[in-house]
Design a protein around this motif. Structure first.
Motif, PDB file in Angstrom:
ATOM      1  N   VAL A   1      41.882  39.462  52.475  1.00 17.69           N
ATOM      2  CA  VAL A   1      42.667  40.289  53.686  1.00 17.69           C
ATOM      3  C   VAL A   1      42.245  41.924  52.993  1.00 17.69           C
ATOM      4  CG1 VAL A   1      43.143  41.089  55.456  1.00 17.69           C
ATOM      5  CG2 VAL A   1      43.468  38.740  55.234  1.00 17.69           C
ATOM      6  N   VAL A   2      40.496  42.681  53.203  1.00 19.54           N
ATOM      7  CA  VAL A   2      40.609  43.322  53.074  1.00 19.54           C
ATOM      8  C   VAL A   2      41.367  45.188  52.922  1.00 19.54           C
ATOM      9  CG1 VAL A   2      38.772  45.346  53.003  1.00 19.54           C
ATOM     10  CG2 VAL A   2      37.806  43.497  53.298  1.00 19.54           C
ATOM     11  N   ASN A   3      42.216  45.142  53.561  1.00 21.29           N
ATOM     12  CA  ASN A   3      43.128  45.845  53.430  1.00 21.29           C
ATOM     13  C   ASN A   3      44.000  45.531  53.359  1.00 21.29           C
ATOM     14  OD1 ASN A   3      40.820  47.811  55.526  1.00 21.29           O
ATOM     15  ND2 ASN A   3      42.133  46.732  57.894  1.00 21.29           N
ATOM     16  N   ASP A   4      44.536  44.097  53.247  1.00 22.04           N
ATOM     17  CA  ASP A   4      46.305  43.703  52.563  1.00 22.04           C
ATOM     18  C   ASP A   4      45.544  44.041  51.322  1.00 22.04           C
ATOM     19  OD1 ASP A   4      46.433  43.859  54.542  1.00 22.04           O
ATOM     20  OD2 ASP A   4      46.686  41.439  56.050  1.00 22.04           O
ATOM     21  N   GLU A   5      44.882  44.132  50.854  1.00 19.67           N
ATOM     22  CA  GLU A   5      44.850  43.850  48.826  1.00 19.67           C
ATOM     23  C   GLU A   5      43.726  44.231  48.864  1.00 19.67           C
ATOM     24  OE1 GLU A   5      44.931  39.455  45.918  1.00 19.67           O
ATOM     25  OE2 GLU A   5      43.792  39.180  48.160  1.00 19.67           O
ATOM     26  N   ALA A   6      43.777  45.183  47.161  1.00 22.80           N
ATOM     27  CA  ALA A   6      42.945  45.961  46.610  1.00 22.80           C
ATOM     28  C   ALA A   6      41.764  45.138  45.475  1.00 22.80           C
ATOM     29  CB  ALA A   6      42.935  46.841  45.634  1.00 22.80           C
ATOM     30  N   ASP A   7      40.882  45.496  45.465  1.00 19.02           N
ATOM     31  CA  ASP A   7      39.383  44.460  44.827  1.00 19.02           C
ATOM     32  C   ASP A   7      40.044  43.938  43.493  1.00 19.02           C
ATOM     33  OD1 ASP A   7      37.378  44.100  45.990  1.00 19.02           O
ATOM     34  OD2 ASP A   7      36.023  45.197  44.990  1.00 19.02           O
ATOM     35  N   CYS A   8      41.022  44.741  42.509  1.00 19.47           N
ATOM     36  CA  CYS A   8      41.731  45.300  41.458  1.00 19.47           C
ATOM     37  C   CYS A   8      42.886  44.067  40.585  1.00 19.47           C
ATOM     38  CB  CYS A   8      41.771  45.864  40.787  1.00 19.47           C
ATOM     39  SG  CYS A   8      43.023  46.632  41.265  1.00 19.47           S
TER      40      CYS A   8
ATOM     41  N   ARG B   1      43.528  37.191  40.772  1.00 21.32           N
ATOM     42  CA  ARG B   1      43.614  36.155  40.718  1.00 21.32           C
ATOM     43  C   ARG B   1      42.776  35.189  41.620  1.00 21.32           C
ATOM     44  NH1 ARG B   1      43.531  34.780  45.951  1.00 21.32           N
ATOM     45  NH2 ARG B   1      43.537  37.077  47.979  1.00 21.32           N
ATOM     46  N   ALA B   2      41.614  35.531  41.019  1.00 21.52           N
ATOM     47  CA  ALA B   2      40.616  34.646  41.383  1.00 21.52           C
ATOM     48  C   ALA B   2      40.720  33.135  40.043  1.00 21.52           C
ATOM     49  CB  ALA B   2      39.743  35.614  40.316  1.00 21.52           C
ATOM     50  N   SER B   3      40.227  32.686  41.449  1.00 24.75           N
ATOM     51  CA  SER B   3      40.180  31.021  40.349  1.00 24.75           C
ATOM     52  C   SER B   3      39.422  30.082  40.274  1.00 24.75           C
ATOM     53  CB  SER B   3      40.163  29.721  41.975  1.00 24.75           C
ATOM     54  OG  SER B   3      40.163  30.210  42.394  1.00 24.75           O
TER      55      SER B   3
END
Length: 311
Positions: free
Chosen positions: A230-237, A242-244
């Motif tokens: 969710v864009v507003n809840d989590e920054a890109d970095c 946690r990318a899979s």
């Protein structure tokens, strides 16, 4: 000893009447005491004079069916003739369609022709419609009636996507969209697709899927990473950490779809009340900067994740 064999049949019948036909059949298999009552139940269903639902008004039956799902409504029509006319009612199928279906259908690129709400429901299940000048497609998940959207490749944010040296935008005979994205050559692969949460069905777990093909000479796509946030809840970095891992190339890894394309799941997210916000699905390979080529992207699809049939 089976304790249920000592119960009178009329008492067992009352127990079974409060279950489903499937459960009643299961009980007959595991408990011999239920067998005669299940057979009695089936005989009663076949007898129109003993079918209690045939004595209900059609309005009442419509109200009952509208609180179920299209799958349950169809099953009801099979086991009781009292449901037959009601299960075809526009009132019932109106409840199975999304509350904003009229607004969605009005945005279709081509006219959507249907005689009744039931026909519209199954049309949207089997034949996705293009919306907003062909930027995205819309369909329904057949079992639940929940919304599915695919964002076309041209509406995705693709790093270097407008540079002809790296990406081309041809048409494709198998695509529902007028253009697809064809990767010629990049080292930095970064593809993003966003959708507003209010467009999705509320209180629903959604999966995001990259829909793609590979050319015969594709290479460098054995491994990448994906994120759904969710864009507003989590920054890109933070999301990148946690990318899979996902695999676009390899034996048996991508899933082949019914429309001739392949897909990989990029992640999932629960859409609660569908308020203001955006969900972003992202495919990245920006760490091992080797050459990559031959990826054909049709789009990114957001669709409900449903339990297996039978659950």
């Amino acid at each position: 000893m089976d304790p249920f064999t000592r119960l009178p049949n009329d008492f067992v019948y009352k127990i079974l009447f409060r279950t489903s036909l499937l459960d009643a059949s299961r009980y007959a298999v595991i408990k011999s005491g239920f067998k005669s009552s299940v057979e009695s139940d089936i005989k009663l269903q076949k007898s129109s004079s003993m079918d209690p639902f045939r004595r209900l008004s059609e309005d009442c039956v419509c109200e009952i069916l509208s609180r179920t799902s299209q799958l349950d409504a169809s099953r009801c029509a099979v086991i009781s003739k009292g449901f037959n006319s009601a299960v075809e009612s526009d009132i019932v199928w109106h409840k199975f369609l999304p509350s904003d279906y009229s607004e969605i259908v009005s945005r279709s690129v081509s006219p959507v022709v249907y005689r009744n709400n039931k026909e519209l429901y199954f049309t949207l299940c089997h034949s996705p419609i293009l919306l907003d000048a062909g930027k995205l497609s819309f369909s329904l998940e057949k079992r639940s009636g929940k919304k599915c959207y695919m964002i076309g490749a041209k509406e995705l944010s693709i790093a270097w996507g407008e540079t002809p040296m790296y990406w081309k935008w041809p048409s494709h005979t198998d695509s529902r969209f007028s253009e697809v994205a064809l990767l010629r050559f990049v080292c930095w692969l970064d593809i993003r697709g966003k959708i507003e949460t209010q467009m999705l069905s509320p209180n629903t777990l959604y999966g995001a899927y990259l829909v793609f093909k590979l050319t015969e000479r594709a290479y460098g796509l054995e491994s990448a990473k994906s994120i759904v946030r969710v864009v507003n809840d989590e920054a890109d970095c933070d999301a990148e950490e946690r990318a899979s891992y996902v695999q676009l190339q390899g034996e048996g890894v991508p899933v082949r779809r019914g429309d001739g394309w392949m897909e990989i799941e990029m992640g999932n997210i629960y859409n609660d009340e569908g308020g203001d916000g955006e969900v972003e699905a992202r495919l990245i390979e920006i760490w091992e900067l080797h050459g990559k080529s031959g990826l054909i992207v049709e789009g990114i699809e957001f669709r409900p994740k449903m339990p297996p049939v039978g659950f």
